[in-house]
Scaffold this active site. Structure first.
Site, mmCIF file in Angstrom:
data_model
loop_
_atom_site.group_PDB
_atom_site.id
_atom_site.type_symbol
_atom_site.label_atom_id
_atom_site.label_comp_id
_atom_site.label_asym_id
_atom_site.label_seq_id
_atom_site.Cartn_x
_atom_site.Cartn_y
_atom_site.Cartn_z
ATOM 1 N N LYS A 263 -26.363 -6.530 39.817
ATOM 2 C CA LYS A 263 -25.462 -6.336 40.966
ATOM 3 C C LYS A 263 -24.666 -7.616 41.164
ATOM 4 O O LYS A 263 -25.251 -8.705 41.310
ATOM 5 C CB LYS A 263 -26.260 -6.045 42.233
ATOM 6 C CG LYS A 263 -26.743 -4.610 42.329
ATOM 7 C CD LYS A 263 -27.583 -4.413 43.578
ATOM 8 C CE LYS A 263 -26.733 -4.322 44.824
ATOM 9 N NZ LYS A 263 -27.575 -4.326 46.043
HETATM 10 C C1 E4P Z 1 -27.334 -2.277 48.670
HETATM 11 O O1 E4P Z 1 -26.949 -2.300 47.536
HETATM 12 C C2 E4P Z 1 -26.826 -3.171 49.707
HETATM 13 O O2 E4P Z 1 -27.140 -4.482 49.381
HETATM 14 C C3 E4P Z 1 -27.417 -2.764 51.013
HETATM 15 O O3 E4P Z 1 -27.295 -1.373 51.174
HETATM 16 C C4 E4P Z 1 -26.835 -3.472 52.216
HETATM 17 O O4 E4P Z 1 -27.393 -2.860 53.348
HETATM 18 P P1 E4P Z 1 -27.364 -3.496 54.807
HETATM 19 O O5 E4P Z 1 -25.959 -3.468 55.287
HETATM 20 O O6 E4P Z 1 -28.243 -2.590 55.604
HETATM 21 O O7 E4P Z 1 -27.906 -4.873 54.692
#
Ligand code: E4P
Length: 222
Positions: free
Chosen positions: A85
């Site tokens: 990622k």
């Molecule tokens: C996933 O890939 C993201 O990092 C995550 O959904 C972010 O979520 P949040 O906004 O609840 O921290």
């Protein structure tokens, strides 16, 4: 539609593996810190509970191109079907392009606009994770932005999949499915909200009570 679990909690992953059909797991640095143990140990355990065909998305921590590329390669080599990622920064785009040219799996993340998403798709990434709830939190229509991104990628025929991320409620998940979003990564507590319906529980209680009154039995015994 792919349903991915947005968590590093191994017990939660094991539980939802049994209850539902899960296509993979996403984490980010913040999610990994919440486990309060060494991140390497947590990742090893996640790997041990996932099936080979389930995807795993682990985020790089470095912010310079060289560091992102190096970490992206390490992440890919942890296990088959594992995506690096990479946030949609300028350095991130450059690293995405380089890693894709070398054949690595990449999920663009921290995406806050359809423009960023399209540019990541042009770098050849496999998935793009736009942050729905974080967009809603700043007064921007996250559903509309992600629906635009899904439609644009479809219009130009990009193979990149949008994996909507950052959900805080079940309605947001429903809106993403209505927009034809091909994948969603959702935290266990929001997946619970998608499953729960108190009227279903009420109906089951009434069925059980009627049965017990009529036959004085708890189950269907043939
Ligand atoms: C996933 O890939 C993201 O990092 C995550 O959904 C972010 O979520 P949040 O906004 O609840 O921290």
């Amino acid at each position: 539609m792919e349903l991915i679990l947005d968590t590093a909690n191994v017990e939660a992953i094991k539980y939802y593996q049994q209850v539902l059909t899960i296509d993979g797991v996403t984490t980010n640095p913040t999610i990994l810190t919440k486990e309060n143990r060494d991140y390497r140990e947590v990742i090893q355990e996640i790997i041990s509970v996932l099936h080979e065909d389930q995807s795993l998305h682990i985020q790089v921590v470095s912010t310079d191109v060289e560091g992102i590329v190096k970490e992206g390669k390490v992440i890919n080599q942890l296990r088959k079907n594992t995506y690096a990622k990479i946030p949609c920064t300028k350095e991130g785009f450059q690293a995405m392009k380089q890693l894709k040219q070398e054949g690595y799996l990449v999920t663009a993340t921290a995406c806050y606009s359809a423009n960023q998403g399209v540019l990541a798709a042009k770098c050849g990434v496999d998935y793009i994770a736009p942050y729905l709830n974080r967009l809603d939190n700043i007064g921007v229509d996250g559903v509309a932005i992600i629906a635009d991104l899904v439609a644009i990628l479809d219009y130009y025929g990009y193979p990149t999949k949008v994996v909507a991320a950052s959900f805080k409620n079940a309605q947001q998940a429903l809106e993403m499915m209505k927009a034809g979003c091909p994948a969603m990564t959702i935290a266990p507590e929001v997946v619970d909200k998608m499953m729960e319906q108190s009227m279903t529980d009420d109906a089951v209680r009434a069925f059980s009570s009627d049965w017990k009154k009529a036959f004085n039995e708890e189950g269907f015994n043939w």
